[in-house]
Design an enzyme around this catalytic site. Structure first.
Site, short mmCIF file in Angstrom:
data_model
loop_
_atom_site.label_atom_id
_atom_site.label_comp_id
_atom_site.label_asym_id
_atom_site.label_seq_id
_atom_site.Cartn_x
_atom_site.Cartn_y
_atom_site.Cartn_z
N SER A 84 0.81 -1.20 0.00
CA SER A 84 0.00 0.00 0.00
C SER A 84 0.85 1.27 0.00
O SER A 84 1.54 1.56 -0.97
CB SER A 84 -0.97 -0.05 1.20
OG SER A 84 -1.95 0.94 1.08
N ASP A 111 10.15 6.06 -10.04
CA ASP A 111 9.77 6.76 -11.26
C ASP A 111 10.53 8.08 -11.42
O ASP A 111 10.86 8.49 -12.54
CB ASP A 111 8.27 7.03 -11.29
CG ASP A 111 7.47 5.79 -11.66
OD1 ASP A 111 8.08 4.72 -11.84
OD2 ASP A 111 6.23 5.88 -11.76
N LYS A 149 -0.59 -4.23 -3.22
CA LYS A 149 -1.90 -3.69 -2.85
C LYS A 149 -1.98 -2.26 -3.37
O LYS A 149 -1.46 -1.33 -2.76
CB LYS A 149 -2.12 -3.71 -1.34
CG LYS A 149 -3.50 -3.17 -0.95
CD LYS A 149 -3.64 -3.06 0.55
CE LYS A 149 -5.00 -2.46 0.91
NZ LYS A 149 -5.15 -1.07 0.44
#
Length: 459
Positions: A315, A326, A340
């Site tokens: 999560s 990224d 998740k």
């Protein structure tokens, strides 16, 4: 008059109330209608095209029929209130493993979890094939100290099989008074026999952020769970390190971190990234379409960062790792995360009851969905212990009559001054931590290499 028609007329007002309640929560666009208007003739209901948003008549009749059969024919008497709560539970748990109906005790537990204090064993759990999956044990809790691992499957609780047990019921059974004991049978991958653990329950107080300075001026940050003040605690720790002197790198340890408060995860990323998107969500309603971006205030500056993840990172942990990956702001080390990538909204129904409903999916800045995929590390490192191999080599300095080194001080005594940047694990308390944790050892080695090859960052 057929029994189904009688039951529909008698019980249908409950559905009308439900439609209004659902509309108030913004879950779906349903218009409450009078019972008579909502019940067209049964002979034509199958052929009439149902307008979008109108409740399915036949399914409602099926429900009322089954409801009445249970009330009158089940082997034991069950009151209407209990049956309706069972229906709500079944409706939500059938959607996905994370949607749930939070009754008073569960609602209170959720509020305690986000504040960092609750009672039990210290295990973040989910459902897998009818068994209770250990997503991660929380640091310094009975479960973690006993050796329970992420990925373990709980088979029984105090001798009672969990197969088919509701997740909330299983969690309630694991909770209890501090000091009371519970026995868990666990199935572990690559183990032929079931493992048995007897744990004493304790009051769980989760310290969200723990820090330590490792050798080579590498700061180590362990985030066990994302709580309300996690972001500010992390920023303060980094600013203190930088104010005291050189900070050559930061290891951000998110292993076995089950997630937590989304805003806290965004603040953590903001401590390392000064601009650009951090995370965004997509759902069916306008309120589910949310994006978060970095601010100019970045506590870490350009200090090199390594993030540690594993199968217990879920999560909010995956949001942090994915965003830093990224943005090419950190090297991700470890094993693939849990996966998740869904958003749960807590929708209060009454003062002490709520619905936890999956309302959106998370996406990283580059548009990657975390759901059922997780974050893949840049450098894959399995966990093990560091076991140095002792081997004796004779060196030039061991040979009798060897020439002295003109640039080395204290030639006569044979003492050698260690280089300023060298680290001795035996003399450094952090060396013991690195010995026990191979993934951390590799992350530390990586950052030391970056420090050697890169110019020292400005304060």
């Amino acid at each position: 008059m057929p029994l189904s028609s009688v039951l529909s007329r008698r019980i249908f007002p409950w559905f009308g109330c439900t439609a209004v309640c659902v509309l108030a929560l913004g879950i779906t666009q349903v218009q409450a209608q009078p019972a008579e208007a909502a019940l067209p003739d049964a002979s034509t209901s199958e052929t009439v095209q149902r307008p979008q948003g109108q409740l399915p008549l036949q399914e409602l009749r099926n429900f009322t029929e089954i409801f009445e059969r249970i009330r009158t024919a089940y082997v034991e008497e069950v009151d209407d209130k209990t049956l309706l709560e069972y229906a709500i539970n079944g409706m939500l748990t059938s959607l996905d493993p994370h949607s749930a109906y939070l009754q008073p005790e569960a609602f209170s537990d959720l509020q305690e979890n986000t504040s960092g204090k609750f009672g039990g064993l210290g295990i973040e759990v989910g459902l897998e094939d009818g068994l209770i999956l250990v997503v991660t044990p929380i640091d310094d809790t009975p479960a973690q100290k006993a050796g329970i691992r992420a990925g373990d499957l709980i088979v029984s609780l105090d001798g009672e099989a969990v197969m088919g047990m509701n997740l909330n019921d299983a969690v309630e059974r694991m909770r209890g008074a501090p000091g009371s004991e519970i026995t868990l049978e666990i199935r572990r991958k690559n183990e032929k026999e079931l493992l048995t653990f007897t744990l004493a329950r304790a009051e769980i107080k989760v310290a969200s952020v723990r820090t330590e300075m490792l050798s080579g001026d590498v700061g180590y940050v362990r985030i066990t769970q994302f709580q309300e003040h996690t972001g500010s605690e992390l920023a303060t720790a980094i600013e203190d390190w930088r104010a005291k002197g050189d900070l050559n790198g930061i290891i951000l340890d998110l292993r076995n971190n089950p997630g937590g408060v989304l805003d806290a995860a965004v603040e953590v990323v903001d401590s390392f990234v000064s601009q650009g998107l951090i995370v965004y969500t997509k759902g069916r309603t306008p309120s589910a379409e949310v994006s978060y971006s970095a601010t100019n205030h970045t506590a870490a500056g350009s200090v090199p960062v390594v993030v540690l993840i594993n199968g217990g990172s879920a999560s909010a942990s995956e949001i942090v790792a994915g965003a830093l990956q990224d943005h090419q702001r950190a090297v991700i080390v470890g094993t693939q995360s849990f996966g998740k990538g869904s958003v749960q909204s807590v929708l209060p129904i009454t003062e002490d009851r709520a619905v936890k409903l999956t309302t959106a999916r998370y996406f990283t800045p580059n548009g990657r969905s975390i759901q059922a995929q997780g974050i893949k590390p840049d450098i894959w490192v399995e966990q093990s212990e560091v076991t140095p191999y002792e081997q004796r080599f004779y060196k030039e300095a061991d040979l009798p009559g060897h020439l002295s080194n003109p640039t080395q001080k204290d030639n006569n005594t044979g003492d050698k001054k260690a280089p300023a940047n060298s680290s001795k694990a035996a003399a450094d308390p952090s060396g013991e931590l690195l010995k026990k944790d191979f993934q951390l050892y590799e992350a530390h080695t990586l950052l030391r290499g970056v420090t050697i090859l890169s110019p020292r960052p400005e304060a």
